[in-house]
Enzyme design. Structure first.
Site, PDB file in Angstrom:
ATOM      1  N   VAL A   2      36.035  28.650  24.775  1.00 11.82           N
ATOM      2  CA  VAL A   2      36.806  29.312  25.825  1.00 11.82           C
ATOM      3  C   VAL A   2      35.874  29.461  27.026  1.00 11.82           C
ATOM      4  O   VAL A   2      34.998  30.321  27.029  1.00 11.82           O
ATOM      5  CB  VAL A   2      37.334  30.675  25.349  1.00 11.82           C
ATOM      6  CG1 VAL A   2      38.105  31.364  26.460  1.00 11.82           C
ATOM      7  CG2 VAL A   2      38.226  30.497  24.120  1.00 11.82           C
ATOM      8  N   CYS A 519      27.095   7.585  -3.078  1.00 12.62           N
ATOM      9  CA  CYS A 519      25.671   7.843  -2.854  1.00 12.62           C
ATOM     10  C   CYS A 519      24.934   7.860  -4.191  1.00 12.62           C
ATOM     11  O   CYS A 519      25.524   7.674  -5.256  1.00 12.62           O
ATOM     12  CB  CYS A 519      25.479   9.153  -2.104  1.00 12.62           C
ATOM     13  SG  CYS A 519      25.795  10.620  -3.099  1.00 12.62           S
TER      14      CYS A 519
END
Length: 570
Positions: A2, A519
């Site tokens: 913001v 992995c």
């Protein structure tokens, strides 16, 4: 995040809807000031019975005053506030971080950090820095320029985000202001001339006001983006470079063609300007000379006689009918502090219309042809291209095909309309670029609005990946590729879901990483993007999904698959 305009609008909302003089009946939340040890929800009890005396904003900060005490609020990435809500939860069902119940009103703050301050300290800070706040009506160009010059050894991307230099500037404003200034984010302040520093501050202020106007009016800001979260430059269509740059490693977007690393090459008078219905600020000596070659000048405009209303040619000094002199140019509007944003009307090149629509109608006295012109429609739209192809066939095959084609157009519901493109479409409309959602990773190159994005590195691979994108079974539309953001073992994984809005989407779900390699831990890898500047910038790779410190050394480039055009977030 913001940014300053959003915080300013939040302050205006409270001033407009919450009346001063109300007393605090109930307040609860959690103080996030780490400097105060042992802070707890009971810390807010000191505000019980205090009178609300006002609210002020400074950049991204908001100060709510209650007598001698004040609340300092920062809205962070996704903070918001709601006044007198029926349901005290946000759109995601999260409870508010702070609830302030007054005599007649209730203010709820969501995803907001809260600190307890002294009112006098808050007011002193606002008075001391409001002339540097890019959202403030008391903004001082001269003081802002001097503040930037004092940071001579720092990169521009760091200086603009420093809230002690220019409060209110966020990542969006930083990237767009640097583009408008033609400067590479890695350039240091000491490399700039005084004129370039002044121009950079002005572009920062200008885009901030555009940001504010869009948020206040509810118009989409992303249509004005030139580089931020875009795959291609809004000016030259070159590939946007995305990297983490500066002391804090914030996401930086820039065009290497339009933003030079050598400020001596920049001619400020020739930098492109934004053409927008929301104009820029011009005050006194701050008015700089711009190239208005595409904007109609007074001597190029037709004018109407105030006496007989005849439309006269631009070159005529008096009316051809009644010989009345041409009226004088109306006086220019003064730029008051209350109305500082002027409207600059769209450019008019006085060219032939992009399309003509001819409608044949049968009248009582015979057939008539109504010709409509469009100044905005694209001649390269699918409907126009298809009809242009039929026009080509008409010319090639002769009159015998014309009747068949007219019958087809009637059967398709076109009502006998014929489109004719007069010239090739040259200018890109801001509406053609649709902004991807923050949580979406547009791996397959398709954006939510249907527009296509290309990374420039491997366009053919992007096109090939479209064929592998599944379609949802209910709507038969290409699915959107998203990323899991919730904490857990699947965080960071990619999946396909219905691309329609949440209210109308079906429950289609499919993992998008089933073809990703495993992995060394035996787990499905994650796809990430190289953000460091260099030859591999923008490339995607597979890595271990385990947390940092426990990862294995698995690494593999993602040469194929739906991740080629991955755009990272902020």
């Amino acid at each position: 995040m913001v940014e300053g305009p959003g915080c300013t609008l939040n302050g205006e909302k409270i001033r407009a809807k919450v009346q001063k003089g109300q007393k605090v009946i109930k307040i609860h939340g959690t103080e996030t000031n780490t400097s105060s040890a042992g802070s707890s929800p009971s810390s807010f009890q000191i505000f019980m019975g205090c009178e609300f005396t006002g609210v002020e904003t400074l950049g991204k900060e908001m100060f709510m005053y209650f007598g001698t005490r004040a609340l300092r609020l920062h809205f962070g990435m996704n903070g918001s506030l709601r006044i007198n809500p029926q349901n005290k939860t946000d759109l995601n069902g999260k409870p508010p971080a702070l609830v302030v119940q007054l005599s007649n009103d209730v203010v709820c703050f969501f995803d907001t950090t809260v600190e307890i301050r002294l009112t006098e300290a808050g007011k002193q800070k606002v008075r001391a820095m409001e002339s540097l706040d890019v959202c403030s009506p008391k903004f001082s160009f001269s003081r802002a320029v001097e503040a930037v010059k004092r940071e001579s050894a720092r990169m521009l991307c760091d200086v603009l985000l420093d809230q002690s230099v220019l409060p209110g500037v966020g990542n969006i404003i930083k990237n767009e202001a640097l583009f408008d200034s033609g400067l590479n984010p890695a350039v240091k302040v000491k490399q700039l001339t005084d004129e370039q520093v002044h121009h950079l501050v002005k572009m920062t202020r200008d885009f901030t006001l555009l940001f504010y106007k869009c948020r206040k009016n509810g118009s989409p800001l992303y249509k004005h983006y030139k580089v931020y979260k875009r795959p291609n430059c809004g000016q030259c269509s070159g590939t946007i470079t995305v990297c983490r740059l500066g002391d804090n490693g914030r996401m930086t977007y820039f065009c290497q063609r339009c933003q030079t690393g050598d400020p001596s090459e920049i001619n400020i008078s020739k930098l492109p300007t934004r053409n927008s219905l929301i104009g820029w600020v011009y005050q006194g000596e701050m008015c700089s000379s711009h190239d208005d070659d595409d904007v109609a000048k007074r001597e190029e405009e037709e004018w109407a006689c105030p006496l007989c209303t005849l439309i006269n040619l631009p070159s005529h000094k008096s009316c051809e009918a009644c010989m009345s002199p041409r009226p004088e140019e109306p006086p220019k509007l003064e730029h008051s502090p209350l109305s500082r944003d002027l409207i600059r009307y769209p450019c008019n090149a006085f060219a032939k219309p992009l399309q003509e629509i001819k409608m044949n109608r049968r009248a009582a006295f015979g057939n008539t042809t109504l010709v409509l012109t469009s100044l905005s429609a694209k001649p390269d739209s699918p409907l126009s291209l298809a009809i242009n192809q039929t026009n080509t066939l008409e010319t090639a095959r002769g009159p015998s095909v014309r009747s068949d084609l007219q019958q087809k157009s009637h059967s398709n519901g076109n009502g006998g309309m014929r489109f004719k493109g007069n010239e090739q479409y040259k200018r890109e409309s801001p509406a053609d670029h649709s902004q991807p959602n923050k949580r979406m990773r547009t791996m397959n190159g398709e954006l939510p609005g249907g527009s296509m994005q290309h990374s420039g590195r491997d366009t053919q691979k992007n096109d090939a990946s479209l064929s592998t994108t599944p379609c949802c079974k209910s709507h038969h539309r290409p699915c959107a590729l998203r990323v899991v953001t919730k904490d857990g073992e699947n965080k960071g994984r990619q999946f396909y879901t219905c691309s329609l809005p949440k209210e109308t989407q079906c429950n289609f779900f499919e993992w998008a990483d089933l073809h990703f390699p495993m992995c060394h831990h035996g787990k499905r890898t994650l796809m990430k993007t190289v953000l460091k500047l260099g030859p591999n910038n923008g490339r995607n790779f597979y890595t271990c999904p385990v947390k940092m410190g426990k990862q294995c050394n698995f690494f593999q480039w993602a040469e194929n698959g739906p991740g080629i055009s991955n755009l990272p977030g902020r």
